[in-house]
Write a protein that holds these residues in place. Structure first.
Motif, PDB file in Angstrom:
ATOM      1  N   LYS A 366      19.210  56.618  17.657  1.00  0.00           N
ATOM      2  CA  LYS A 366      18.369  57.829  17.631  1.00  0.00           C
ATOM      3  C   LYS A 366      16.980  57.535  18.169  1.00  0.00           C
ATOM      4  O   LYS A 366      16.407  58.338  18.936  1.00  0.00           O
ATOM      5  CB  LYS A 366      18.274  58.353  16.193  1.00  0.00           C
ATOM      6  CG  LYS A 366      17.759  59.776  16.095  1.00  0.00           C
ATOM      7  CD  LYS A 366      18.748  60.750  16.707  1.00  0.00           C
ATOM      8  CE  LYS A 366      18.278  62.182  16.586  1.00  0.00           C
ATOM      9  NZ  LYS A 366      19.225  63.135  17.209  1.00  0.00           N
ATOM     10  N   LEU A 367      16.425  56.385  17.805  1.00  0.00           N
ATOM     11  CA  LEU A 367      15.099  56.018  18.313  1.00  0.00           C
ATOM     12  C   LEU A 367      15.124  55.791  19.817  1.00  0.00           C
ATOM     13  O   LEU A 367      14.173  56.144  20.528  1.00  0.00           O
ATOM     14  CB  LEU A 367      14.604  54.759  17.596  1.00  0.00           C
ATOM     15  CG  LEU A 367      14.202  54.921  16.129  1.00  0.00           C
ATOM     16  CD1 LEU A 367      13.839  53.570  15.526  1.00  0.00           C
ATOM     17  CD2 LEU A 367      13.043  55.899  15.988  1.00  0.00           C
ATOM     18  N   TRP A 370      15.108  59.117  21.324  1.00  0.00           N
ATOM     19  CA  TRP A 370      14.114  60.032  20.764  1.00  0.00           C
ATOM     20  C   TRP A 370      13.269  60.723  21.841  1.00  0.00           C
ATOM     21  O   TRP A 370      13.115  61.953  21.803  1.00  0.00           O
ATOM     22  CB  TRP A 370      13.215  59.288  19.785  1.00  0.00           C
ATOM     23  CG  TRP A 370      12.305  60.157  18.976  1.00  0.00           C
ATOM     24  CD1 TRP A 370      11.119  60.708  19.376  1.00  0.00           C
ATOM     25  CD2 TRP A 370      12.524  60.618  17.639  1.00  0.00           C
ATOM     26  NE1 TRP A 370      10.563  61.455  18.373  1.00  0.00           N
ATOM     27  CE2 TRP A 370      11.408  61.421  17.287  1.00  0.00           C
ATOM     28  CE3 TRP A 370      13.528  60.414  16.700  1.00  0.00           C
ATOM     29  CZ2 TRP A 370      11.293  62.012  16.038  1.00  0.00           C
ATOM     30  CZ3 TRP A 370      13.408  61.007  15.460  1.00  0.00           C
ATOM     31  CH2 TRP A 370      12.303  61.802  15.142  1.00  0.00           C
ATOM     32  N   THR A 373      15.416  63.280  23.765  1.00  0.00           N
ATOM     33  CA  THR A 373      15.829  64.343  22.843  1.00  0.00           C
ATOM     34  C   THR A 373      14.648  65.243  22.507  1.00  0.00           C
ATOM     35  O   THR A 373      14.790  66.464  22.376  1.00  0.00           O
ATOM     36  CB  THR A 373      16.416  63.735  21.557  1.00  0.00           C
ATOM     37  OG1 THR A 373      17.462  62.829  21.890  1.00  0.00           O
ATOM     38  CG2 THR A 373      16.970  64.819  20.650  1.00  0.00           C
ATOM     39  N   GLN A 374      13.480  64.627  22.388  1.00  0.00           N
ATOM     40  CA  GLN A 374      12.259  65.380  22.117  1.00  0.00           C
ATOM     41  C   GLN A 374      12.005  66.399  23.227  1.00  0.00           C
ATOM     42  O   GLN A 374      11.703  67.571  22.971  1.00  0.00           O
ATOM     43  CB  GLN A 374      11.072  64.411  22.011  1.00  0.00           C
ATOM     44  CG  GLN A 374       9.788  65.043  21.539  1.00  0.00           C
ATOM     45  CD  GLN A 374       9.661  65.002  20.028  1.00  0.00           C
ATOM     46  OE1 GLN A 374      10.631  64.721  19.334  1.00  0.00           O
ATOM     47  NE2 GLN A 374       8.482  65.276  19.522  1.00  0.00           N
ATOM     48  N   LEU A 534      18.596  62.753  10.888  1.00  0.00           N
ATOM     49  CA  LEU A 534      17.542  62.340  11.815  1.00  0.00           C
ATOM     50  C   LEU A 534      17.208  63.458  12.801  1.00  0.00           C
ATOM     51  O   LEU A 534      16.035  63.649  13.159  1.00  0.00           O
ATOM     52  CB  LEU A 534      17.979  61.082  12.566  1.00  0.00           C
ATOM     53  CG  LEU A 534      18.143  59.819  11.710  1.00  0.00           C
ATOM     54  CD1 LEU A 534      18.714  58.688  12.538  1.00  0.00           C
ATOM     55  CD2 LEU A 534      16.820  59.418  11.084  1.00  0.00           C
ATOM     56  N   SER A 535      18.217  64.206  13.221  1.00  0.00           N
ATOM     57  CA  SER A 535      17.972  65.342  14.129  1.00  0.00           C
ATOM     58  C   SER A 535      17.167  66.426  13.415  1.00  0.00           C
ATOM     59  O   SER A 535      16.300  67.067  14.028  1.00  0.00           O
ATOM     60  CB  SER A 535      19.303  65.914  14.630  1.00  0.00           C
ATOM     61  OG  SER A 535      20.013  64.970  15.397  1.00  0.00           O
ATOM     62  N   GLN A 538      13.607  65.287  13.359  1.00  0.00           N
ATOM     63  CA  GLN A 538      12.992  65.454  14.670  1.00  0.00           C
ATOM     64  C   GLN A 538      12.685  66.927  14.956  1.00  0.00           C
ATOM     65  O   GLN A 538      11.625  67.266  15.484  1.00  0.00           O
ATOM     66  CB  GLN A 538      13.915  64.881  15.748  1.00  0.00           C
ATOM     67  CG  GLN A 538      13.277  64.780  17.123  1.00  0.00           C
ATOM     68  CD  GLN A 538      14.155  64.033  18.106  1.00  0.00           C
ATOM     69  OE1 GLN A 538      15.361  63.913  17.900  1.00  0.00           O
ATOM     70  NE2 GLN A 538      13.562  63.541  19.173  1.00  0.00           N
TER      71      GLN A 538
END
Length: 556
Positions: A366-367, A370, A373-374, A534-535, A538
């Motif tokens: 995920k990192l 990130w 995805t951001q 985690l999503s 975010q």
């Protein structure tokens, strides 16, 4: 936005396809082999029985006729820290091979994992014959000792000798290691007569498919496999019902495999060998043939093999070489899957819990994604703001699609919004998701690996026993329900299209995914649940950032 909807449909279709394959397993297809011949084509490529004059060549026989037990023979027990093996003097095959570090089932009373099903001395793996398996006469390999105890870090040898009525003397030397499942086997065949003899040396690997069961055993491959000419060849057992299948070329190994274990032989020879696969009722027979050969008077010929009876654990197999690691195949995304498995084991070294290792690996992935995805989430947020303007354009130019698309592109350009911005991050992550899916599905590391509370096997569906049997489920899938709830909450936080029809369809996705994941391995469900959390984090940060930006713009 239409492109975004189309891409979303593709992603969801792929996910549903994964679930469908899990719930309704397809038949395992046979992979193409470098050189495969049918029973009729191979009829002239067999071998001869041991005798002074040449015998008729033919396919390996089935040796299905029961071989009478010789009361004057003994069993040899080989004990190491990793396994206990029992070898019969009659024929020299392995009667039993028990893995000490693995249980048959999750129940602690189930006993250690047994890789060999005993069906008589003529139907055991690692039989060495000189007639290509056509006959059913087994030589008696007399051993120098009946018990061999191999300590950690040590090596020990066992010598067995036999002779044939034709005048052939066979010396068999097995080398065992206290810290490895690999066994070296050398056969020295000497012609003690004054005339040349013809032989057809072959190693026979016969066994039933492994008896252990798991929630995914029914739809992952289980059967004969070989690594031939640089290609993994897995042959569906149903295919053998049509007759023997022959593989020819450079053979690294051949034997019986499933997703967790393998019992294989490695011919140590520079010359091409022939592999013949046969189905004998419930048993599968693999014959590794050296071909028809002539042995001169008083000549000695040497045939060398290695045996591997053990787990399909990548770290173990890579250290042994001989392409054994190729038996672990994570499909199209194998190049991504094996590094992920390495990372999973890396995190396990620190956490001593594969559930925690899955969480750490999920956080790392995920990192890594990130930033993109951001950008994708921000793009979706911006697209949400434009929905009223897009709706007006569709209403205004509903009779002129070309003009409508032109105006929409102008709108995107004016507000600096990329309509594909929310799709591209998802597209990039799909290969990594499927690679991790394969890793968590097939890795023996998760077999019987506990996490916490009621989750005591990350390779099995999570079920919480509530004191009485629940039809079909046999317990409550608590983790799966948490996963579905997290998906629902994530959906509420994520920007959506203004189209009411699409919004109603999206509302059902958490239910669909929950049902689809009910029989998934709990390790997979854990990954998806943590990824959802985690999503959500975010998305919360993005929503908060946008709210602050709107407040600042309102004050200005």
């Amino acid at each position: 936005m239409d492109m975004q909807r189309a891409f979303l449909a593709i992603v969801l279709s792929l996910m549903i396809l994964v679930g469908f394959q899990y719930l309704f397993p397809p038949a395992v297809p046979q992979q193409s082999a470098p050189a495969v011949t049918t029973k009729e084509q191979a009829a002239g490529a067999g071998s001869q029985t041991v005798s002074s004059p040449p015998a008729a060549a033919g396919m390996p026989g089935d040796m299905s006729a029961p071989v009478a037990l010789d009361p004057n023979t003994a069993d040899i027990v080989v004990d190491t820290p990793l396994y206990t093996g029992i070898i019969k003097e009659q024929g020299g095959g392995f009667e039993s091979f028990v893995l000490k570090k693995y249980r048959s089932t999750m129940e602690r009373t189930s006993g250690p994992m047994e890789l060999i099903s005993n069906n008589g001395p003529g139907s055991l793996p690692a039989l060495f014959v000189l007639d290509n398996g056509v006959g059913n006469i087994l030589p008696i390999f007399k051993a120098e000792k009946t018990h061999l105890d191999v300590k950690e870090g040590e090596r020990a040898q066992l010598t067995m000798t036999a002779s044939s009525a034709e005048g052939l003397a066979i010396a068999r030397t097995l080398t065992f290691r206290g810290d490895s499942y690999l066994i070296d086997v050398e056969y020295n065949v000497q012609n003690t007569t004054d005339k040349p003899l013809q032989i057809s040396p072959a190693l026979l690997m016969e066994n039933e498919r492994f008896a252990h069961r798991s929630g995914i055993s029914d739809f992952l491959f289980s059967g004969p496999a070989a690594y031939v000419n640089g290609e993994l060849v897995e042959t569906a057992v149903k295919k053998l019902a049509d007759g023997p299948v022959t593989l020819q070329g450079k053979v690294s190994w051949a034997g019986l495999v499933d997703h967790y274990f393998m019992a294989s032989a490695l011919p140590i020879s520079e010359n091409p060998v022939t592999i013949t696969l046969q189905s004998l009722d419930k048993r599968i027979r693999t014959v590794i043939s050296e071909g028809i050969q002539s042995i001169a008077p008083h000549e000695t010929k040497t045939y060398t093999y290695s045996l591997y009876f053990g787990p399909k654990k990548l770290q173990v197999l890579e250290g042994l070489g001989n392409d054994l690691a190729k038996s672990i195949d994570f499909g199209w995304f194998d190049i991504l899957g094996k590094p992920m498995l390495w990372l999973l084991n890396f995190f396990y070294q620190f956490s001593a819990n594969y559930g925690v290792a899955i969480i750490l690996l999920t956080v790392l992935i995920k990192l890594a994604f990130w930033p993109i995805t951001q950008k994708g989430m921000k793009s979706m947020k911006n697209m949400q703001k434009l929905q009223p303007k897009i709706a007006k354009l569709r209403e205004r130019y509903k009779g002129d699609p070309a003009k409508m698309n032109q105006e929409m592109m102008t709108l995107y350009k004016t507000y600096k919004v990329n309509p594909l911005g929310g799709c591209l991050p998802m597209l990039i992550q799909i290969p990594f998701f499927f690679a991790l899916y394969q890793v968590l599905l097939k890795s023996i590391e998760l077999r019987h690996a506990p996490f916490m509370l009621w989750i005591n096997d990350l390779s099995a569906p999570d079920r919480l026993w509530i004191g009485f049997d629940v039809p079909y489920l046999h317990g409550l899938p608590i983790l799966t329900l948490f996963m579905g709830a997290s998906m629902y909450l994530q959906q509420k936080m994520t920007p959506t299209a203004a189209d009411p029809t699409q919004a109603r369809i999206m509302q059902f996705l958490p239910i669909v995914f929950t049902v689809m994941f009910i029989n998934f391995a709990s390790g997979l469900v854990l990954y998806w649940f943590v990824n959802n959390l985690l999503s959500m984090l975010q998305q919360y940060l993005i929503n908060r950032q946008h709210s602050k930006a709107e407040m600042r713009s309102g004050k200005e």
